[in-house]
Design an enzyme around this catalytic site. Structure first.
Site, PDB file in Angstrom:
ATOM      1  N   ASP A  56      34.364  34.785  44.413  1.00 32.73           N
ATOM      2  CA  ASP A  56      36.104  34.902  43.925  1.00 32.73           C
ATOM      3  C   ASP A  56      36.813  35.562  45.267  1.00 32.73           C
ATOM      4  OD1 ASP A  56      37.597  34.991  41.553  1.00 32.73           O
ATOM      5  OD2 ASP A  56      38.286  36.690  42.692  1.00 32.73           O
ATOM      6  N   ARG A  89      37.627  25.123  40.918  1.00 29.30           N
ATOM      7  CA  ARG A  89      36.715  25.858  39.525  1.00 29.30           C
ATOM      8  C   ARG A  89      35.723  25.143  38.981  1.00 29.30           C
ATOM      9  NH1 ARG A  89      39.221  30.685  37.913  1.00 29.30           N
ATOM     10  NH2 ARG A  89      40.610  31.422  39.596  1.00 29.30           N
TER      11      ARG A  89
HETATM   12  O1  CP3 Z   1      35.933  27.084  42.127  1.00 26.85           O
HETATM   13  C1  CP3 Z   1      34.705  27.353  41.842  1.00 26.85           C
HETATM   14  O2  CP3 Z   1      34.061  26.993  40.954  1.00 26.85           O
HETATM   15  C2  CP3 Z   1      34.341  28.411  42.873  1.00 26.85           C
HETATM   16  C3  CP3 Z   1      34.354  29.837  42.107  1.00 26.85           C
HETATM   17  C4  CP3 Z   1      35.980  30.400  42.173  1.00 26.85           C
HETATM   18  C5  CP3 Z   1      36.063  31.661  41.344  1.00 26.85           C
HETATM   19  N1  CP3 Z   1      37.332  32.083  41.686  1.00 26.85           N
HETATM   20  C6  CP3 Z   1      35.170  31.991  40.170  1.00 26.85           C
HETATM   21  C7  CP3 Z   1      35.810  32.907  39.258  1.00 26.85           C
HETATM   22  C8  CP3 Z   1      36.839  30.174  43.101  1.00 26.85           C
HETATM   23  C9  CP3 Z   1      37.049  29.200  44.166  1.00 26.85           C
HETATM   24  C10 CP3 Z   1      37.821  31.257  42.599  1.00 26.85           C
HETATM   25  C11 CP3 Z   1      39.079  31.353  43.525  1.00 26.85           C
HETATM   26  C12 CP3 Z   1      40.071  32.250  42.721  1.00 26.85           C
HETATM   27  N2  CP3 Z   1      39.964  33.551  42.223  1.00 26.85           N
HETATM   28  C13 CP3 Z   1      41.540  32.134  42.970  1.00 26.85           C
HETATM   29  C14 CP3 Z   1      41.823  30.989  43.778  1.00 26.85           C
HETATM   30  C15 CP3 Z   1      42.106  29.544  43.095  1.00 26.85           C
HETATM   31  C16 CP3 Z   1      43.205  29.276  41.996  1.00 26.85           C
HETATM   32  O3  CP3 Z   1      42.624  29.328  40.694  1.00 26.85           O
HETATM   33  O4  CP3 Z   1      44.476  29.344  42.341  1.00 26.85           O
HETATM   34  C17 CP3 Z   1      42.269  32.926  42.330  1.00 26.85           C
HETATM   35  C18 CP3 Z   1      43.744  33.208  42.400  1.00 26.85           C
HETATM   36  C19 CP3 Z   1      41.420  33.977  41.906  1.00 26.85           C
HETATM   37  C20 CP3 Z   1      41.721  35.439  41.200  1.00 26.85           C
HETATM   38  C21 CP3 Z   1      40.849  35.283  39.766  1.00 26.85           C
HETATM   39  N3  CP3 Z   1      39.672  35.368  39.609  1.00 26.85           N
HETATM   40  C22 CP3 Z   1      41.481  34.780  38.594  1.00 26.85           C
HETATM   41  C23 CP3 Z   1      43.135  34.567  38.506  1.00 26.85           C
HETATM   42  C24 CP3 Z   1      40.556  34.986  37.522  1.00 26.85           C
HETATM   43  C25 CP3 Z   1      40.777  34.387  36.375  1.00 26.85           C
HETATM   44  C26 CP3 Z   1      40.824  35.517  35.162  1.00 26.85           C
HETATM   45  C27 CP3 Z   1      40.634  35.128  33.642  1.00 26.85           C
HETATM   46  O5  CP3 Z   1      39.655  35.562  33.373  1.00 26.85           O
HETATM   47  O6  CP3 Z   1      41.355  34.358  33.350  1.00 26.85           O
HETATM   48  C28 CP3 Z   1      39.333  35.174  38.234  1.00 26.85           C
HETATM   49  C29 CP3 Z   1      38.091  35.386  37.459  1.00 26.85           C
HETATM   50  C30 CP3 Z   1      37.072  34.353  37.894  1.00 26.85           C
HETATM   51  N4  CP3 Z   1      36.699  33.704  39.211  1.00 26.85           N
HETATM   52  C31 CP3 Z   1      36.360  33.444  36.834  1.00 26.85           C
HETATM   53  C32 CP3 Z   1      35.481  32.566  37.637  1.00 26.85           C
HETATM   54  C33 CP3 Z   1      34.223  31.677  37.260  1.00 26.85           C
HETATM   55  C34 CP3 Z   1      36.161  33.627  35.314  1.00 26.85           C
HETATM   56  C35 CP3 Z   1      35.341  34.920  35.308  1.00 26.85           C
HETATM   57  C36 CP3 Z   1      34.808  34.853  34.009  1.00 26.85           C
HETATM   58  O7  CP3 Z   1      33.680  34.049  33.740  1.00 26.85           O
HETATM   59  O8  CP3 Z   1      35.063  35.549  32.933  1.00 26.85           O
END
Ligand code: CP3
Length: 348
Positions: free
Chosen positions: A77, A28
């Site tokens: 994602d 992330r």
């Molecule tokens: O690692 C990186 O920098 C690459 C980008 C990446 C994102 N999601 C961008 C993202 C990666 C590798 C993920 C994987 C991901 N997404 C996982 C597995 C990794 C982990 O954290 O265990 C999971 C479970 C998800 C599902 C998901 N997507 C969640 C739980 C969330 C957060 C929700 C929140 O807003 O709290 C997301 C959204 C997300 N994915 C964001 C980013 C940058 C935040 C979106 C925003 O900017 O509002």
């Protein structure tokens, strides 16, 4: 295989080849802790951003410029391939993935269709642009593991314990197997699209797999993860396998077939070495919450991780889970410099 990056510290460490310093990147690393990310994303929904090759490229590059990390990770994602295959799924700010009609039985599963490479052409295009821009710096492609994707499909949204998912796995093994079979096919297609476009390595995030027992993991999860790594074997790109709270599962995670096992912060790396069979590199595992502490605490803890990492056949420095949104980017930049200042194999 991306030949430009074959000699990078990150790819060499994945392959357990000697390196002069331990490579570092952060799960992330592309995201909300960076002001430039928030500025780029302003006014654009998450899944619109992950469908736009120019935005994907810019956001993927931001942490590389700022932190000097040894690898980039594609801005995307885990739900991107599911939506590309026609599933009604969205990411709600501050909530996470939400599915309009959760999957509960076989009729829901048979409605799901396969992912064609053309469905994610925007990802392929972004990977091509990125590998040209990154040159010798490896790009990590990624996907969610079938269990973690199933969690969102079955619950319809985030959960702390994913009770419905575990209950479906126990009560309806046939539905479970066909749903995970579909998710496995999607995941393979999504990872291959990234590798064919030039990604140098891949990481499978089976983030929530740690909530099942080893016995259930072996029956209901491992065969699917194994099929994913087997499908990648001919591609000659290193694969990393990571999940949170997987202390009891580390050996099984290793059995799934990746080159690198990611370890969260709960198990010290010198203990993880004993839980994973020989022949694997380890990645991890500084607690992301440490980065909210003052620098001397970060430095001391990071040195401990590097020290314990020396007991592994090979070590890639990372956090034990993703960067927390409140992290000061300067601390991550300093952390990368610290890791790079210590020669591999020397006492921290
Ligand atoms: O690692 C990186 O920098 C690459 C980008 C990446 C994102 N999601 C961008 C993202 C990666 C590798 C993920 C994987 C991901 N997404 C996982 C597995 C990794 C982990 O954290 O265990 C999971 C479970 C998800 C599902 C998901 N997507 C969640 C739980 C969330 C957060 C929700 C929140 O807003 O709290 C997301 C959204 C997300 N994915 C964001 C980013 C940058 C935040 C979106 C925003 O900017 O509002």
């Amino acid at each position: 295989m991306n030949t430009q990056t074959a000699d990078s510290a990150f790819i060499r460490a994945c392959r357990r080849q000697p390196v002069s310093r331990v490579p570092a990147w952060y799960m992330r690393q592309a995201g909300r802790s960076l002001p430039e990310y928030r500025a780029t994303r302003a006014g654009t929904a998450m899944l619109d951003a992950t469908s736009n090759p120019d935005l994907i490229t810019e956001i993927t590059m931001q942490p590389v410029r700022r932190y000097g990390v040894d690898a980039a990770i594609l801005f995307s994602d885990i739900v991107v391939p599911l939506r590309a295959a026609g599933l009604d799924i969205d990411i709600r700010p501050g909530v996470g993935p939400v599915v309009d009609k959760p999957v509960s039985d076989e009729t829901d599963v048979v409605k799901l269709r396969a992912l064609e490479p053309g469905d994610v052409s925007f990802v392929s295009r972004a990977v091509e642009m990125l590998t040209a821009e990154l040159g010798g710096i490896p790009l990590i492609g990624f996907a969610g593991g079938p269990f973690t994707l199933a969690c969102y499909l079955v619950e319809g949204g985030p959960s702390k314990t994913f009770d419905r998912t575990r209950s479906l796995m126990y009560a309806s093994p046939a539905v479970w197997d066909s749903m995970l079979g579909w998710l496995t096919d999607i995941t393979i297609a999504f990872l291959l699209a990234q590798v064919h476009a030039g990604a140098s390595a891949v990481q499978l995030f089976d983030s929530w797999a740690g909530i099942v027992s080893p016995e259930d993991y072996r029956r209901g999860v491992l065969p699917f993860s194994r099929r994913i790594f087997a499908a990648l074997a001919s591609q000659d790109v290193p694969a990393i396998h990571f999940g949170v709270g997987t202390g009891e599962l580390l050996g099984l995670l290793g059995e799934a077939g990746a080159d690198v096992v990611g370890v969260d912060w709960r198990v010290p790396l010198d203990e993880a070495v004993h839980r994973v069979a020989p022949g694997k590199a380890l990645q991890g595992n500084l607690d992301p919450a440490v980065l909210l502490a003052p620098w001397p605490v970060i430095e001391e803890r990071a040195r401990q991780v590097l020290e314990k990492g020396r007991t592994a056949e090979s070590h890639i420095f990372n956090l034990g889970h993703g960067v927390l949104p409140d992290t000061d980017p300067d601390m991550l930049a300093r952390l990368t410099d610290l890791v790079h200042s210590i020669p591999a194999g020397s006492p921290g």
